[in-house]
Structures are given as structure tokens and as C-alpha cells.
Write a protein that holds these residues in place. Sequence first.
Motif, PDB file in Angstrom:
ATOM      1  N   ASN A 160       8.804 -63.877 -10.825  1.00  0.00           N
ATOM      2  CA  ASN A 160       7.544 -63.539 -10.176  1.00  0.00           C
ATOM      3  C   ASN A 160       7.811 -62.339  -9.286  1.00  0.00           C
ATOM      4  OD1 ASN A 160       5.527 -63.503  -7.945  1.00  0.00           O
ATOM      5  ND2 ASN A 160       4.657 -65.196  -9.092  1.00  0.00           N
ATOM      6  N   LEU A 161       7.212 -61.208  -9.608  1.00  0.00           N
ATOM      7  CA  LEU A 161       7.483 -59.971  -8.882  1.00  0.00           C
ATOM      8  C   LEU A 161       6.584 -59.786  -7.670  1.00  0.00           C
ATOM      9  CD1 LEU A 161       8.062 -57.517 -11.864  1.00  0.00           C
ATOM     10  CD2 LEU A 161       9.699 -58.990 -10.671  1.00  0.00           C
ATOM     11  N   GLY A 162       5.748 -60.780  -7.381  1.00  0.00           N
ATOM     12  CA  GLY A 162       4.868 -60.672  -6.237  1.00  0.00           C
ATOM     13  C   GLY A 162       3.713 -59.732  -6.512  1.00  0.00           C
TER      14      GLY A 162
ATOM     15  N   PHE B 236      13.436 -59.886  -1.560  1.00  0.00           N
ATOM     16  CA  PHE B 236      12.422 -58.921  -1.139  1.00  0.00           C
ATOM     17  C   PHE B 236      11.030 -59.276  -1.671  1.00  0.00           C
ATOM     18  CE2 PHE B 236      16.402 -56.428  -1.131  1.00  0.00           C
ATOM     19  CZ  PHE B 236      16.414 -56.051   0.205  1.00  0.00           C
ATOM     20  N   GLY B 237      10.660 -60.532  -1.566  1.00  0.00           N
ATOM     21  CA  GLY B 237       9.323 -60.950  -1.968  1.00  0.00           C
ATOM     22  C   GLY B 237       9.184 -61.313  -3.433  1.00  0.00           C
ATOM     23  N   SER B 238      10.208 -61.086  -4.239  1.00  0.00           N
ATOM     24  CA  SER B 238      10.195 -61.469  -5.650  1.00  0.00           C
ATOM     25  C   SER B 238      11.037 -62.724  -5.856  1.00  0.00           C
ATOM     26  CB  SER B 238      10.742 -60.339  -6.527  1.00  0.00           C
ATOM     27  OG  SER B 238       9.938 -59.180  -6.421  1.00  0.00           O
TER      28      SER B 238
ATOM     29  N   ALA C 239      -2.292 -57.256  -7.972  1.00  0.00           N
ATOM     30  CA  ALA C 239      -2.243 -58.571  -8.611  1.00  0.00           C
ATOM     31  C   ALA C 239      -0.804 -59.058  -8.674  1.00  0.00           C
ATOM     32  CB  ALA C 239      -2.831 -58.504 -10.025  1.00  0.00           C
ATOM     33  N   ASP C 240      -0.628 -60.371  -8.654  1.00  0.00           N
ATOM     34  CA  ASP C 240       0.699 -60.973  -8.826  1.00  0.00           C
ATOM     35  C   ASP C 240       1.074 -60.946 -10.298  1.00  0.00           C
ATOM     36  OD1 ASP C 240       1.010 -61.519  -6.167  1.00  0.00           O
ATOM     37  OD2 ASP C 240       0.219 -63.546  -6.294  1.00  0.00           O
ATOM     38  N   PHE C 241       2.355 -60.684 -10.579  1.00  0.00           N
ATOM     39  CA  PHE C 241       2.839 -60.628 -11.962  1.00  0.00           C
ATOM     40  C   PHE C 241       3.907 -61.697 -12.164  1.00  0.00           C
ATOM     41  CE2 PHE C 241       6.065 -59.040 -14.985  1.00  0.00           C
ATOM     42  CZ  PHE C 241       5.291 -59.027 -16.126  1.00  0.00           C
ATOM     43  N   THR C 242       3.738 -62.518 -13.199  1.00  0.00           N
ATOM     44  CA  THR C 242       4.673 -63.590 -13.515  1.00  0.00           C
ATOM     45  C   THR C 242       5.085 -63.504 -14.979  1.00  0.00           C
ATOM     46  OG1 THR C 242       3.599 -65.053 -11.911  1.00  0.00           O
ATOM     47  CG2 THR C 242       5.049 -66.092 -13.508  1.00  0.00           C
TER      48      THR C 242
END
Length: 239
Positions: free
Chosen positions: A151-153, A129-131, A160-163
Amino acid sequence: MNRPFWLLTAVVLLSPTTQAQQIKRELGDFDFTLATTPTRTMAEGLISPAAVGSFHGGVDLSHPNGVYFGQYAPSMGLTKASTLKLDNYAGYKQAFTDSLGYEVGVIHYTQPNQPEANSYALYGGLSLFGSRFGGAFNDSPDNRTGTLFANLGRLPLLDADFTLKVAHHQLGTPFTIGEGGQVDSFNDWSLKFSRPWRGVDLDLEYSNSSLTGSGCDAYSGINSTCDSMVTLRAQRRFF
């Protein structure tokens, strides 16, 4: 890097049609991508990070059957303070549905000027689902490392993208510190928020490790420093 890499790069750079963030072409049955940032999903979170202020970029070739391979240079080694680093990778990626897929591969970390520092890593992960969630295992004589990556997208509240990356390192030879003390293993981690802003890529990153004081002399992990550090980085792509 070898001559074919430079030749292929030059041909693409001289082509008339480009995209804002990367250059893409079709080479026979393969899709070719030239970019200043990694283009792979799992490999993107596991290749060695680019040094601050360094010239970096790479190429990627992928086939519709799921096979891909490429090369990314975290540092081109163009300045006296930098070292040429090349991450060569190959893998296989497939999707079960539009929201679920998997990926496996291998990365060869190389430093042509320091061949004793070369090593391999096996990686794999899932896209959901995009993560993206993945892990890697790097077994070298000096440092056996297990890494988890997520990476939660794009987060809607922060836009913002979260990694997240967490790693455990087991040293091949214990490192002696202080008055007979030793370090034989340590952990490190990093959290990063990323978003584009007016053509500039903004990264806000927090990194830290389990080592403190003189123990930091033994550090050789996924971050640029051993101690707790917050970094704000702004990068503008050339194309």
C-alpha cells in the motif's frame, strides 16, 4: 460469532460519542476500535475481502506494548446468498522511528457453517515513510498460498490510495480440466485505487489471474472472479 463479540459491539454502538468512520474507546489498558472496514495495517491488506453487497465489520483491541488482536467479518451471512465468514487475528507491531516500523501476526480464516474451509495464515511486513509492504503464507490442504501486499498510501497526482496484491497458489490436489488437462498452480493479482468523496468510499479495482477458459473452474484465489475484471465500488459507512 460468540456472545462476547455481539455484547461488546452492542455496548459500543449505544455509546454517545462516535467518529465519522469508526468508534474508539479505552478498555483498561487497551484501545478498542469498532469499524466497518479493517483497522489493522498489514492485516487490512491480507484478510479476505468483503463480498459486494454484504454486511461487514469488525473489532480490534490493541495495547501500548504493541500486542493486538481482533476479529473481522467480511460477510455477516445475513442473506441467503451470503455465507458467514470470520477472520480472527493476533499480532505484534513496533516502530523503530516515526517513519520505520514492523509487524508480524497470524490470521485464522473461519466459516462456521463450513468448518472444512478453515485455514491459517502467517503475515509480516514493514511500514516505511507512510507506505506498507508485507507478505503472508497460508498453508491449507486444498490451497497453499503466498501473498505479497503493498500500500503506497496517498498518491499526490491522483489524490487516491494505491494498493497492490499478488498471490501464488499451489493446489493440494491437481484440478482436472478439459480432455485430461490439469491445473496444479496459478497466480492472481489486483490493483486498487481508493478515495473518499462526499462521505462515500470509492474503490476502482482491476483484478486478473493466469487462468483462462476452462482453467477458471479451478480458481479459488484472492479475487472474486478468475477473469480480467474492472470494478467500481461505492460504500457509505453507517457511522
